[in-house]
Design an enzyme around this catalytic site. Sequence first.
Site, short mmCIF file in Angstrom:
data_model
loop_
_atom_site.label_atom_id
_atom_site.label_comp_id
_atom_site.label_asym_id
_atom_site.label_seq_id
_atom_site.Cartn_x
_atom_site.Cartn_y
_atom_site.Cartn_z
N GLU A 88 8.95 15.56 15.91
CA GLU A 88 9.57 15.37 14.61
C GLU A 88 8.93 16.30 13.79
O GLU A 88 7.48 16.21 13.64
CB GLU A 88 9.22 13.98 14.27
N GLU B 61 9.26 0.99 11.50
CA GLU B 61 10.37 1.99 11.43
C GLU B 61 9.82 3.32 11.43
O GLU B 61 9.02 3.79 10.40
CB GLU B 61 11.14 1.88 9.96
N CYS C 257 13.79 9.94 7.98
CA CYS C 257 13.49 9.49 9.22
C CYS C 257 14.70 9.88 10.16
O CYS C 257 14.50 9.94 11.29
CB CYS C 257 13.20 8.03 9.44
N LYS D 238 1.02 -1.07 0.03
CA LYS D 238 0.06 -0.02 0.10
C LYS D 238 1.00 1.38 0.02
O LYS D 238 1.47 1.55 1.27
CB LYS D 238 -0.89 -0.11 1.10
#
Length: 501
Positions: free
Chosen positions: A391, A258, A292, A183
């Site tokens: 973040e 992750e 990331c 996806k």
Amino acid sequence: MSLTLDTTARKAEHAQMFIDGGWTAAGAGGSFPTVDPNTGETIAQVPRGDSADVDKAVAAAKRVAVDWQFTDALGRAALLRALAEKVTENADELARLEALDSGHYLAKAQELVGAIPIWLDYFASIADKVGGRTIEVPGNKLSFTLLEPLGVTAHIIPWNYPLLIMVRSTAPALAFGNTVVVKPAEDTSLSALKFAELVKEAGFPDGVFNVVTGYGAEAGAALAAHPDVAGITFTGSTETGKQISKLAADHVAQVTLELGGKSPTVVYPDADLDEAVEVAVQGFCSHTGQVCVAGTRLFVHADVKDEFLGKLTARLDQTKVGDGFADGTQMGPLVSKKQFDRVNSYIELGKSEATLFYGGGRPAGTPEGGYFVEPTVFTDVDNSSRIAKEEIFGPVASVHPWSTEDELVAAVNDSIYGLFAVLLGKDITTLLSTARRLQVGGVMINDWFGELPMTPHGGHKQSGTGRDEGLEAVHNYTQVKHVAINLDPLRAATDWAGAPL
Ligand code: NAI
Ligand code: MG
């Protein structure tokens, strides 16, 4: 039908899902636009897959799972290598699609696509080399383990490195005999659909690899919740990772996550400051900070802070921000209006929480309608402020001066995240001492992050569970079966009559 790309017009056509070896629109007929973040213009309409489409893809993947499991490892490896060749032959188109849909500047997209065959080849190479073990047990018995595939695996992909992140989990899944349903992120589905064409051309059996496009809350959640999905690999936000874990728990699927980060770049007083600045800029500006492992907290030793900041300013002044297809661009746009608004709201917040040292606005001369932001640096940042904790996922860094190693380690570890750290200095004892004390999944000393298929990558704390890449990734796509055989005649081995149960 084949996806076609017109780079000049910046349009693509025939974006269809790939289910059971065939091309299809969404069953319910819906679609949504994907845009070029350089301009904000629509590139293509993408099928809005929902739970019914997910059901079809998972059913196909389940139907062929046993055949694929018992295809020789060498046979699976040969298909992965054939796919690597197809990627190389189609690298230019893949890179243009990736650049257009995700905002990577073209040279970077070409570099990323150029790396895909290395991942496919690495996992093809270990498909027949990683197995179970024999175990010494008492008596005349042979005891051993088999590493078996999980079955149907789901791969929910983010928009920052769409192709690479899809390949880094699907390559080991396929190599170890799992079938796959991908996806892609709704902002960046096109390269996955092109890749699916190459999977078919390479000769993979129908149903082994499927792509369902759609929104996270619809197609993504349906896939994570599907009872026939045995393993889920997700890269993306910590919030969504938690939701996926909860969906997986209801059918006890194995999950690899992750997730986010707030990674430090640490500059020691003996560091080469020109090199340190270069690495620091890579750390928070690479892919416009949408990484990331982005090094968004700059821990600079107090003795060298002023000199470092002077050099940082000079380096950022030279960074060319602009359209990803223009010559010389070093930093493209953010991926979407949503991310653009999010990053700008953090920049506004930073102005109230800290001192704006550099940037903070729209870069001069960037195309109208595109999602461009300047590299932005804040000083006087309290480690407990939101811009230091959360973040941001844009080219925004905060500067944190430090004096002692204890103080440094405490400040770095004071985070819900623990993905990655970069350490820049000369004294190897100090560097390794800090490396051991940081609560992170990876440390790079005197270098910027370089993702490789052979090295494990993942996070501590809320940055994730499990490891992508390396031999460690084998665990994400295999389960252990223990087999034991008694080699003695049964009566001689045990006095069964009267044996306690
Ligand atoms: P997201 O984590 O929601 O999206 C990533 C993927 O998850 C997409 O394919 C999306 O369709 C899917 N998804 C979303 N909700 C889902 C659900 N309920 N069930 C199943 N799948 C679902 O990330 P988003 O909203 O696009 O970005 C927000 C923030 O996430 C970013 O600002 C950044 O902080 C972080 N992020 C981190 C990434 C990383 O590499 N660690 C990559 C992308 C985003
Ligand atoms: Mg797009």
